[in-house]
Design an enzyme around this catalytic site. Structure first.
Site, PDB file in Angstrom:
ATOM      1  N   ASP A 191     -28.249   0.468 -20.295  1.00 25.62           N
ATOM      2  CA  ASP A 191     -27.513  -0.786 -19.514  1.00 25.62           C
ATOM      3  C   ASP A 191     -26.173  -1.719 -20.431  1.00 25.62           C
ATOM      4  O   ASP A 191     -26.655  -2.492 -21.376  1.00 25.62           O
ATOM      5  CB  ASP A 191     -28.022  -0.995 -18.422  1.00 25.62           C
ATOM      6  CG  ASP A 191     -27.132  -2.224 -17.384  1.00 25.62           C
ATOM      7  OD1 ASP A 191     -26.687  -1.545 -17.027  1.00 25.62           O
ATOM      8  OD2 ASP A 191     -26.540  -3.091 -18.401  1.00 25.62           O
TER       9      ASP A 191
ATOM     10  N   GLU B   8     -21.428   0.472 -16.038  1.00 23.28           N
ATOM     11  CA  GLU B   8     -21.772   0.204 -17.396  1.00 23.28           C
ATOM     12  C   GLU B   8     -22.973   1.341 -18.005  1.00 23.28           C
ATOM     13  O   GLU B   8     -23.477   0.319 -19.056  1.00 23.28           O
ATOM     14  CB  GLU B   8     -21.643  -1.414 -17.725  1.00 23.28           C
ATOM     15  CG  GLU B   8     -22.613  -1.956 -17.444  1.00 23.28           C
ATOM     16  CD  GLU B   8     -22.534  -1.923 -15.983  1.00 23.28           C
ATOM     17  OE1 GLU B   8     -23.066  -3.344 -15.722  1.00 23.28           O
ATOM     18  OE2 GLU B   8     -21.380  -1.506 -15.015  1.00 23.28           O
TER      19      GLU B   8
ATOM     20  N   ASP C  78     -12.715  -1.373 -19.649  1.00 31.04           N
ATOM     21  CA  ASP C  78     -12.473   0.142 -19.775  1.00 31.04           C
ATOM     22  C   ASP C  78     -12.434   0.684 -21.442  1.00 31.04           C
ATOM     23  O   ASP C  78     -13.298   1.158 -21.924  1.00 31.04           O
ATOM     24  CB  ASP C  78     -11.387   0.797 -19.385  1.00 31.04           C
ATOM     25  CG  ASP C  78     -11.124   0.490 -17.877  1.00 31.04           C
ATOM     26  OD1 ASP C  78     -12.481   0.072 -17.651  1.00 31.04           O
ATOM     27  OD2 ASP C  78      -9.946   0.566 -17.089  1.00 31.04           O
TER      28      ASP C  78
ATOM     29  N   ASN D 119     -16.206  -7.872 -18.091  1.00 30.23           N
ATOM     30  CA  ASN D 119     -14.887  -8.110 -17.628  1.00 30.23           C
ATOM     31  C   ASN D 119     -14.016  -8.977 -16.752  1.00 30.23           C
ATOM     32  O   ASN D 119     -13.132  -9.121 -16.631  1.00 30.23           O
ATOM     33  CB  ASN D 119     -14.849  -7.606 -16.647  1.00 30.23           C
ATOM     34  CG  ASN D 119     -14.904  -5.387 -16.425  1.00 30.23           C
ATOM     35  OD1 ASN D 119     -13.776  -5.016 -17.807  1.00 30.23           O
ATOM     36  ND2 ASN D 119     -15.736  -4.735 -16.205  1.00 30.23           N
TER      37      ASN D 119
ATOM     38  N   HIS E 246      -9.636  -6.428 -17.131  1.00 28.05           N
ATOM     39  CA  HIS E 246     -10.427  -4.807 -16.533  1.00 28.05           C
ATOM     40  C   HIS E 246     -10.138  -3.856 -18.209  1.00 28.05           C
ATOM     41  O   HIS E 246     -10.701  -2.982 -17.964  1.00 28.05           O
ATOM     42  CB  HIS E 246     -10.254  -4.532 -15.297  1.00 28.05           C
ATOM     43  CG  HIS E 246     -11.564  -5.196 -14.281  1.00 28.05           C
ATOM     44  ND1 HIS E 246     -11.875  -4.462 -14.597  1.00 28.05           N
ATOM     45  CD2 HIS E 246     -10.765  -6.312 -13.584  1.00 28.05           C
ATOM     46  CE1 HIS E 246     -12.760  -5.542 -13.115  1.00 28.05           C
ATOM     47  NE2 HIS E 246     -12.293  -5.712 -13.038  1.00 28.05           N
TER      48      HIS E 246
END
Length: 311
Positions: free
Chosen positions: A184, A228, A201, A192, A197
């Site tokens: 994780d 994630e 990404d 973010n 965002h």
């Protein structure tokens, strides 16, 4: 006399009809295995002259090597049994190319019920086969896409479930260790919020590419678990070997040097890892094993993140 003339006329009409179609008519005498007739259309399609079609040897020899044995054996067996049949194969043209042919065969018997002749039609089905292949390729591509994460390009949860089930059964059958890493990204929500965002990404793509490189063997399997989270399934891998791979994953993250100014553990992007190893028995369940590894990941976060904890 009139009947003879009519028969002759009919024969001419039938021949004209046969030779004006795209289908190529032919006849083979069963006893001699020789062609007694083949339509002149054969030369236009394959380039071989009508005169060159003497015996079934020419038919077999002008067939793709990969098709030859199975098609010849099938047709001979069906013909001996007196069964009408069809066969698809690639036929060699005189200039060295291949054309897909479908042979539709009818078995002719004499009054005693013995096989007397084979008559049939050859059809050019190249275009149909090419269309079928395109559809198969498209189907395969769609299937691959359905098992691929749209953002990162690595296998998705659906593919993971499929592979996990197969490897679990293999490990149980052979009593071999199976290891699982659940990874994780630390404080990804904050990443973010800080960078946006779009950059988030791009970050996920970089992480997926880097971590997947730790799966070095053909059966090592890396996938996006969701959000994630990423997982790595390691068949025939004991706990000590799995720990080394987990450490390798953290090293790969460091090499990325992705800035994360809102992280509470580092100025660079880091990951927490939960790890588990099992030799599955009939009483063990995948869902319980995954839950144990998830708990190990939770402990890694509880203990400050950017570390590995084992189940």
């Amino acid at each position: 006399m009139a009947d003879d003339r009519m028969t002759s006329q009919d024969s001419g009409v039938y021949k004209t009809l046969l030779e004006s179609t795209k289908a190529i008519p032919w006849r083979i005498d069963w006893k001699t295995m020789c062609f007694t007739y083949i339509g002149p259309q054969i030369e236009k399609l394959l380039g071989w002259s009508v005169e060159s079609w003497q015996t079934v040897n020419e038919w077999a020899e002008r067939m793709h090597p990969e098709d030859q044995q199975s098609v010849v054996d099938f047709c001979v067996a069906q013909s001996k049994a007196g069964v009408d049949h069809e066969a698809d194969y690639r036929a060699l043209t005189k200039d060295g190319h291949y054309v897909w042919i479908r042979d539709v065969v009818h078995v002719v018997r004499d009054q005693q019920g013995e096989v007397e002749a084979l008559i049939g039609f050859m059809f050019d089905i190249t275009e149909r086969k090419e269309t079928e292949q395109k559809l198969l390729d498209l189907q395969k591509e769609l299937e691959e896409l359905s098992f691929k994460d749209g953002l990162t390009g690595v296998p998705n949860r659906r593919m993971l479930d499929k592979v996990f089930e197969e490897e679990w059964m293999t490990a149980r059958r052979h009593q071999q260790p199976l290891s699982l890493l659940v990874m994780d990204i630390d404080f990804f929500k904050q990443y973010n919020d800080c960078y946006g965002h779009i950059q988030g990404d791009d970050c996920l793509k970089q992480v997926a590419q880097a971590l997947s490189s730790a799966a070095t063997r053909s059966r090592d399997f890396f996938a996006r678990f969701g959000g994630e989270e990423f997982v790595m399934l390691l068949p025939e891998t004991d706990a000590s070997a799995a720990i080394k791979i987990a450490e390798r994953c953290q090293q790969l993250m460091m090499k990325l040097q992705i800035s994360h100014q809102d992280s509470e553990v580092s100025q660079l992007l880091t990951i927490s890892i939960g790890l588990g190893t099992i030799v599955p028995s009939p009483k063990d369940e995948i869902v319980d094993f995954v839950e144990q590894v998830d708990q190990a990941l939770y402990r890694a976060k509880e203990c400050g993140r950017n570390r590995v904890k084992t189940a």
